[in-house]
Design a protein around this motif. Sequence first.
Motif, PDB file in Angstrom:
ATOM      1  N   GLU B   3       0.805  -1.201   0.000  1.00  0.00           N
ATOM      2  CA  GLU B   3       0.000   0.000   0.000  1.00  0.00           C
ATOM      3  C   GLU B   3       0.848   1.265   0.000  1.00  0.00           C
ATOM      4  O   GLU B   3       1.892   1.339   0.659  1.00  0.00           O
ATOM      5  N   VAL B   4       0.367   2.227  -0.781  1.00  0.00           N
ATOM      6  CA  VAL B   4       0.911   3.576  -0.739  1.00  0.00           C
ATOM      7  C   VAL B   4      -0.185   4.458  -0.132  1.00  0.00           C
ATOM      8  O   VAL B   4      -1.299   4.488  -0.650  1.00  0.00           O
ATOM      9  N   THR B   5       0.138   5.120   0.956  1.00  0.00           N
ATOM     10  CA  THR B   5      -0.856   5.897   1.696  1.00  0.00           C
ATOM     11  C   THR B   5      -0.618   7.372   1.499  1.00  0.00           C
ATOM     12  O   THR B   5       0.497   7.865   1.733  1.00  0.00           O
ATOM     13  N   GLN B   6      -1.664   8.075   1.076  1.00  0.00           N
ATOM     14  CA  GLN B   6      -1.557   9.515   0.871  1.00  0.00           C
ATOM     15  C   GLN B   6      -2.499  10.253   1.818  1.00  0.00           C
ATOM     16  O   GLN B   6      -3.647   9.835   2.022  1.00  0.00           O
ATOM     17  N   THR B   7      -1.997  11.343   2.369  1.00  0.00           N
ATOM     18  CA  THR B   7      -2.832  12.216   3.211  1.00  0.00           C
ATOM     19  C   THR B   7      -2.559  13.683   2.859  1.00  0.00           C
ATOM     20  O   THR B   7      -1.428  14.030   2.472  1.00  0.00           O
ATOM     21  N   PRO B   8      -3.572  14.545   2.974  1.00  0.00           N
ATOM     22  CA  PRO B   8      -4.971  14.188   3.208  1.00  0.00           C
ATOM     23  C   PRO B   8      -5.623  13.657   1.927  1.00  0.00           C
ATOM     24  O   PRO B   8      -5.028  13.715   0.862  1.00  0.00           O
ATOM     25  N   LYS B   9      -6.838  13.161   2.025  1.00  0.00           N
ATOM     26  CA  LYS B   9      -7.570  12.703   0.840  1.00  0.00           C
ATOM     27  C   LYS B   9      -8.106  13.889   0.054  1.00  0.00           C
ATOM     28  O   LYS B   9      -8.219  13.828  -1.176  1.00  0.00           O
ATOM     29  N   HIS B  10      -8.508  14.921   0.759  1.00  0.00           N
ATOM     30  CA  HIS B  10      -9.035  16.129   0.125  1.00  0.00           C
ATOM     31  C   HIS B  10      -8.371  17.333   0.774  1.00  0.00           C
ATOM     32  O   HIS B  10      -8.101  17.339   1.977  1.00  0.00           O
ATOM     33  N   LEU B  11      -8.129  18.380  -0.028  1.00  0.00           N
ATOM     34  CA  LEU B  11      -7.521  19.600   0.497  1.00  0.00           C
ATOM     35  C   LEU B  11      -8.054  20.778  -0.302  1.00  0.00           C
ATOM     36  O   LEU B  11      -8.013  20.758  -1.541  1.00  0.00           O
ATOM     37  N   VAL B  12      -8.540  21.788   0.424  1.00  0.00           N
ATOM     38  CA  VAL B  12      -8.930  23.047  -0.191  1.00  0.00           C
ATOM     39  C   VAL B  12      -7.994  24.112   0.358  1.00  0.00           C
ATOM     40  O   VAL B  12      -7.826  24.220   1.569  1.00  0.00           O
ATOM     41  N   MET B  13      -7.371  24.866  -0.506  1.00  0.00           N
ATOM     42  CA  MET B  13      -6.452  25.890  -0.047  1.00  0.00           C
ATOM     43  C   MET B  13      -6.587  27.175  -0.868  1.00  0.00           C
ATOM     44  O   MET B  13      -6.944  27.122  -2.050  1.00  0.00           O
ATOM     45  N   GLY B  14      -6.288  28.283  -0.214  1.00  0.00           N
ATOM     46  CA  GLY B  14      -6.292  29.563  -0.890  1.00  0.00           C
ATOM     47  C   GLY B  14      -4.976  29.793  -1.608  1.00  0.00           C
ATOM     48  O   GLY B  14      -3.981  29.089  -1.368  1.00  0.00           O
ATOM     49  N   MET B  15      -4.966  30.757  -2.477  1.00  0.00           N
ATOM     50  CA  MET B  15      -3.784  31.012  -3.299  1.00  0.00           C
ATOM     51  C   MET B  15      -2.602  31.544  -2.497  1.00  0.00           C
ATOM     52  O   MET B  15      -1.467  31.484  -2.966  1.00  0.00           O
ATOM     53  N   THR B  16      -2.846  32.017  -1.286  1.00  0.00           N
ATOM     54  CA  THR B  16      -1.734  32.508  -0.470  1.00  0.00           C
ATOM     55  C   THR B  16      -1.295  31.504   0.590  1.00  0.00           C
ATOM     56  O   THR B  16      -0.362  31.765   1.346  1.00  0.00           O
ATOM     57  N   ASN B  17      -1.980  30.370   0.651  1.00  0.00           N
ATOM     58  CA  ASN B  17      -1.671  29.373   1.686  1.00  0.00           C
ATOM     59  C   ASN B  17      -0.415  28.578   1.369  1.00  0.00           C
ATOM     60  O   ASN B  17       0.035  28.514   0.216  1.00  0.00           O
ATOM     61  N   LYS B  18       0.128  27.969   2.424  1.00  0.00           N
ATOM     62  CA  LYS B  18       1.169  26.948   2.277  1.00  0.00           C
ATOM     63  C   LYS B  18       0.627  25.658   2.877  1.00  0.00           C
ATOM     64  O   LYS B  18       0.175  25.657   4.018  1.00  0.00           O
ATOM     65  N   LYS B  19       0.702  24.603   2.102  1.00  0.00           N
ATOM     66  CA  LYS B  19       0.243  23.302   2.578  1.00  0.00           C
ATOM     67  C   LYS B  19       1.204  22.225   2.098  1.00  0.00           C
ATOM     68  O   LYS B  19       2.041  22.473   1.215  1.00  0.00           O
TER      69      LYS B  19
END
Lengths: 112, 114
Positions: B3-19
């Motif tokens: 298994e390859v596990t990815q997080t998060p499954k969903h992400l909403v971010m603004g244009m000035t954010n860092k994630k």
Amino acid sequence: GESVGLHLPTLSVQEGDNSIINCAYSNSASDYFIWYKQESGKGPQFIIDIRSNMDKRQGQRVTVLLNKTVKHLSLQIAATQPGDSAVYFCAERVDSSYKLIFGSGTRLLVRP
Amino acid sequence: DTEVTQTPKHLVMGMTNKKSLKCEQHMGHRAMYWYKQKAKKPPELMFVYSYEKLSINESVPSRFSPECPNSSLLNLHLHALQPEDSALYLCASSQEDWRGTEAFFGQGTRLTVV
């Protein structure tokens, strides 16, 4: 039958029939090929692979054929089932490298 | 464990954010990949790490910054993204055998940039 949509060609088959999905690859230096199945909202799932020194490989209900002369790959699915409905991608590994490049994909729809 | 596990499954971010997107595998694979997939399109290769070193960068804009802290983890740092960067981001891993082996994919992170 097969139709070509704006972005993704679609193949519609009757349940129980055999399906053939085709792929043209671009790089003569590609030496390894993979077929992936991708269901909606999921990552690609490995189906079968073939190395360039082979022209045919069989798995369970699936067969991959490779024609290096015309740079063509096909995936045959025997006795297609509703669970086979998905988008199918071929992928080529370029020049024995880590570069794995995907083809444009075909949507398979299985009619009950 | 395949298994390859990815997080998060969903992400909403603004244009000035860092994630950051995270990916983990415990198959002992020494090659790890980031792909970007737009709707009804095939996955497009972004980066490949081999033995924790960046091996391939497919001319990806610098607002995407990959990192491989160890052989099991792969991150993708995001900064100042554009709405057109909204896509499914897929992580994959494979053995390092030059003769070619399949890449195992995670389920992806669905990213929306607003």
